[in-house]
Scaffold this active site. Sequence first.
Site, PDB file in Angstrom:
ATOM      1  N   ALA A  65       0.976  -1.103  -0.270  1.00  0.00           N
ATOM      2  CA  ALA A  65       0.082   0.296   0.149  1.00  0.00           C
ATOM      3  C   ALA A  65       0.893   1.190  -0.086  1.00  0.00           C
ATOM      4  O   ALA A  65       2.163   0.984   0.606  1.00  0.00           O
ATOM      5  CB  ALA A  65      -0.951   0.010   1.234  1.00  0.00           C
ATOM      6  N   GLY A 110       0.539  -4.906   1.028  1.00  0.00           N
ATOM      7  CA  GLY A 110      -0.635  -5.026   0.233  1.00  0.00           C
ATOM      8  C   GLY A 110      -0.409  -5.663  -1.101  1.00  0.00           C
ATOM      9  O   GLY A 110      -1.583  -6.275  -1.422  1.00  0.00           O
ATOM     10  N   GLU A 113      -0.661  -9.389  -0.121  1.00  0.00           N
ATOM     11  CA  GLU A 113      -2.060  -9.506   0.145  1.00  0.00           C
ATOM     12  C   GLU A 113      -2.656  -9.819  -0.955  1.00  0.00           C
ATOM     13  O   GLU A 113      -3.874 -10.590  -0.907  1.00  0.00           O
ATOM     14  CB  GLU A 113      -2.355  -8.734   1.337  1.00  0.00           C
ATOM     15  CG  GLU A 113      -1.787  -8.447   2.647  1.00  0.00           C
ATOM     16  CD  GLU A 113      -2.107  -7.687   3.419  1.00  0.00           C
ATOM     17  OE1 GLU A 113      -2.095  -6.311   3.023  1.00  0.00           O
ATOM     18  OE2 GLU A 113      -2.385  -7.765   4.519  1.00  0.00           O
ATOM     19  N   GLU A 133       4.837  -5.170   7.246  1.00  0.00           N
ATOM     20  CA  GLU A 133       4.092  -3.887   7.774  1.00  0.00           C
ATOM     21  C   GLU A 133       4.574  -3.753   9.604  1.00  0.00           C
ATOM     22  O   GLU A 133       4.424  -2.503   9.842  1.00  0.00           O
ATOM     23  CB  GLU A 133       2.601  -4.398   7.784  1.00  0.00           C
ATOM     24  CG  GLU A 133       1.882  -3.908   6.649  1.00  0.00           C
ATOM     25  CD  GLU A 133       1.967  -5.334   5.882  1.00  0.00           C
ATOM     26  OE1 GLU A 133       2.826  -6.112   5.799  1.00  0.00           O
ATOM     27  OE2 GLU A 133       1.046  -5.334   4.900  1.00  0.00           O
TER      28      GLU A 133
HETATM   29  N1  DAK Z   1       4.514   3.280  -0.863  1.00  0.00           N
HETATM   30  C1  DAK Z   1       4.779   4.415  -1.546  1.00  0.00           C
HETATM   31  N2  DAK Z   1       5.895   4.590  -2.201  1.00  0.00           N
HETATM   32  C2  DAK Z   1       6.633   3.577  -2.343  1.00  0.00           C
HETATM   33  C3  DAK Z   1       6.443   2.294  -1.661  1.00  0.00           C
HETATM   34  C4  DAK Z   1       5.360   2.273  -1.023  1.00  0.00           C
HETATM   35  N3  DAK Z   1       4.743   1.152  -0.344  1.00  0.00           N
HETATM   36  N4  DAK Z   1       7.317   1.099  -2.001  1.00  0.00           N
HETATM   37  C5  DAK Z   1       8.280   1.971  -2.902  1.00  0.00           C
HETATM   38  N5  DAK Z   1       7.885   3.199  -2.848  1.00  0.00           N
HETATM   39  C6  DAK Z   1       8.526   4.595  -3.735  1.00  0.00           C
HETATM   40  C7  DAK Z   1       9.710   4.933  -3.132  1.00  0.00           C
HETATM   41  O1  DAK Z   1       9.414   6.142  -2.264  1.00  0.00           O
HETATM   42  C8  DAK Z   1      10.601   5.506  -4.245  1.00  0.00           C
HETATM   43  O2  DAK Z   1       9.794   6.659  -4.768  1.00  0.00           O
HETATM   44  P1  DAK Z   1      10.721   8.001  -4.755  1.00  0.00           P
HETATM   45  O3  DAK Z   1      11.155   8.348  -3.258  1.00  0.00           O
HETATM   46  O4  DAK Z   1      11.741   7.800  -5.560  1.00  0.00           O
HETATM   47  O5  DAK Z   1       9.878   9.014  -5.213  1.00  0.00           O
HETATM   48  C9  DAK Z   1      10.285   4.635  -5.268  1.00  0.00           C
HETATM   49  O6  DAK Z   1       9.082   3.872  -5.152  1.00  0.00           O
HETATM   50  C10 DAK Z   1      11.253   3.630  -5.829  1.00  0.00           C
HETATM   51  O7  DAK Z   1      11.431   2.626  -4.271  1.00  0.00           O
HETATM   52  P2  DAK Z   1      12.896   2.454  -3.774  1.00  0.00           P
HETATM   53  O8  DAK Z   1      13.868   3.781  -4.071  1.00  0.00           O
HETATM   54  O9  DAK Z   1      12.651   2.355  -2.161  1.00  0.00           O
HETATM   55  O10 DAK Z   1      13.430   1.231  -4.286  1.00  0.00           O
HETATM   56  P3  DAK Z   1      14.384   0.256  -3.849  1.00  0.00           P
HETATM   57  O11 DAK Z   1      14.569  -0.619  -5.075  1.00  0.00           O
HETATM   58  O12 DAK Z   1      15.624   0.805  -3.257  1.00  0.00           O
HETATM   59  O13 DAK Z   1      13.570  -0.402  -2.668  1.00  0.00           O
HETATM   60  C11 DAK Z   1      11.954  -1.760  -1.731  1.00  0.00           C
HETATM   61  C12 DAK Z   1      12.378  -1.430  -3.052  1.00  0.00           C
HETATM   62  C13 DAK Z   1      10.324  -2.527  -2.227  1.00  0.00           C
HETATM   63  C14 DAK Z   1      12.570  -2.735  -1.049  1.00  0.00           C
HETATM   64  C15 DAK Z   1      11.256  -0.536  -0.976  1.00  0.00           C
HETATM   65  O14 DAK Z   1      10.667   0.521  -1.779  1.00  0.00           O
HETATM   66  C16 DAK Z   1      10.449  -0.704   0.197  1.00  0.00           C
HETATM   67  O15 DAK Z   1      10.862  -1.298   1.129  1.00  0.00           O
HETATM   68  N6  DAK Z   1       9.131  -0.254  -0.065  1.00  0.00           N
HETATM   69  C17 DAK Z   1       8.344  -0.416   0.828  1.00  0.00           C
HETATM   70  C18 DAK Z   1       7.699  -1.812   1.195  1.00  0.00           C
HETATM   71  C19 DAK Z   1       6.717  -1.849   2.358  1.00  0.00           C
HETATM   72  O16 DAK Z   1       7.039  -1.784   3.570  1.00  0.00           O
HETATM   73  N7  DAK Z   1       5.438  -2.376   1.949  1.00  0.00           N
HETATM   74  C20 DAK Z   1       4.268  -2.337   3.009  1.00  0.00           C
HETATM   75  C21 DAK Z   1       3.530  -1.269   2.800  1.00  0.00           C
HETATM   76  S1  DAK Z   1       2.381  -1.192   4.260  1.00  0.00           S
HETATM   77  C22 DAK Z   1      -5.458  -2.417   4.329  1.00  0.00           C
HETATM   78  C23 DAK Z   1      -5.176  -2.639   2.991  1.00  0.00           C
HETATM   79  C24 DAK Z   1      -3.836  -3.262   2.774  1.00  0.00           C
HETATM   80  C25 DAK Z   1      -2.734  -2.699   3.798  1.00  0.00           C
HETATM   81  C26 DAK Z   1      -3.051  -1.856   4.828  1.00  0.00           C
HETATM   82  C27 DAK Z   1      -4.517  -1.763   5.329  1.00  0.00           C
HETATM   83  N8  DAK Z   1      -6.743  -2.045   4.905  1.00  0.00           N
HETATM   84  C28 DAK Z   1      -7.697  -2.614   4.072  1.00  0.00           C
HETATM   85  C29 DAK Z   1      -7.209  -1.516   6.060  1.00  0.00           C
HETATM   86  C30 DAK Z   1      -1.287  -2.645   3.174  1.00  0.00           C
HETATM   87  C31 DAK Z   1      -0.139  -2.196   3.702  1.00  0.00           C
HETATM   88  C32 DAK Z   1       0.841  -2.097   3.301  1.00  0.00           C
HETATM   89  O17 DAK Z   1       1.373  -2.572   2.268  1.00  0.00           O
END
Ligand code: DAK
Length: 259
Positions: A65, A110, A113, A133
């Site tokens: 997400a 997400g 998921e 998360e």
């Molecule tokens: N959100 C927003 N932007 C993201 C992102 C994300 N999840 N993942 C990557 N990006 C963006 C980065 O910010 C970057 O943008 P700029 O800063 O350049 O503008 C661009 O994508 C490239 O990312 P990186 O520079 O970080 O790329 P790397 O190759 O170095 O790293 C990575 C890739 C996937 C390891 C890293 O980006 C990362 O750790 N991303 C976050 C992963 C994460 O924590 N995902 C979980 C998010 S929480 C719900 C339903 C669903 C959910 C919750 C509630 N309800 C029904 C209530 C879901 C929650 C989640 O998924």
Amino acid sequence: MTFETLLVEIEEGIATITLNRPDVLNALNSQVFNELAEAAENLSVDDSVRAVIITGGDKIFAAGADIKEMVLLGAVDVATGLRPSKIAFERLENMPKPVIAAINGYALGGGCELTLAADVRIAADNAQFGLPEIKLGILPGGGGTQRLPRLIGAGKAKELIFSGDLINAEEALRVGLVNKVVPPDQVLAEARKMAEKFVSRGAVALSLAKTCINEGQRMDLEIGLEYEHKCFSLLFATEDQKEGMKAFVEKRKPNFQGK
Ligand code: DAK
């Protein structure tokens, strides 16, 4: 079907939904969730569509997400604003036709998921899965605490959810998170091959089998077996059942009409 964050193509009865926010690794914002919910609804009722593939393209599935959107939210915003993700995932999960996730690269949070809402997962050997998360101070809120343990068992699901660690495709295959692992350039073709096989089967039987499996997980065994028996009996009112059995007796391939 035209969307801003998704591409939807339909070819020979197989719809492919491609997540299309490559600049942010297909981060799922509320627009994606709204559009996914709408696409799932449309494809669900479109009789010309017999199977659905969901992919993020050839580099990444989805990095979860959109954290930049979520960082601004309070509890009430989440309770209402993120509801479309729940609706989108449930529509995909309950669609009366097979849904296959074709996964290259990261499927995180997400994104992971979303793959769990599909019936079958085909992964590239470079795919990585995880529910990170916990590292953001939240828990998997898109079905991860419910669908993952049902798929791979509570013990392994807890390890993944409590640690936030990622696993590679080989480990995902080993624990039953994915059905098949193939080279990255073959993921879509493999998903399509599987979709074509599903489409060649009797569509009514397939959709009732999917219902039996999905609904059965909400029932105890006795009620589930009774439910299965009712669905099984119902199939004897279909042309496909007559055709399938007749074809066997006549030693030929069945020609199912989905009726
Ligand atoms: N959100 C927003 N932007 C993201 C992102 C994300 N999840 N993942 C990557 N990006 C963006 C980065 O910010 C970057 O943008 P700029 O800063 O350049 O503008 C661009 O994508 C490239 O990312 P990186 O520079 O970080 O790329 P790397 O190759 O170095 O790293 C990575 C890739 C996937 C390891 C890293 O980006 C990362 O750790 N991303 C976050 C992963 C994460 O924590 N995902 C979980 C998010 S929480 C719900 C339903 C669903 C959910 C919750 C509630 N309800 C029904 C209530 C879901 C929650 C989640 O998924």
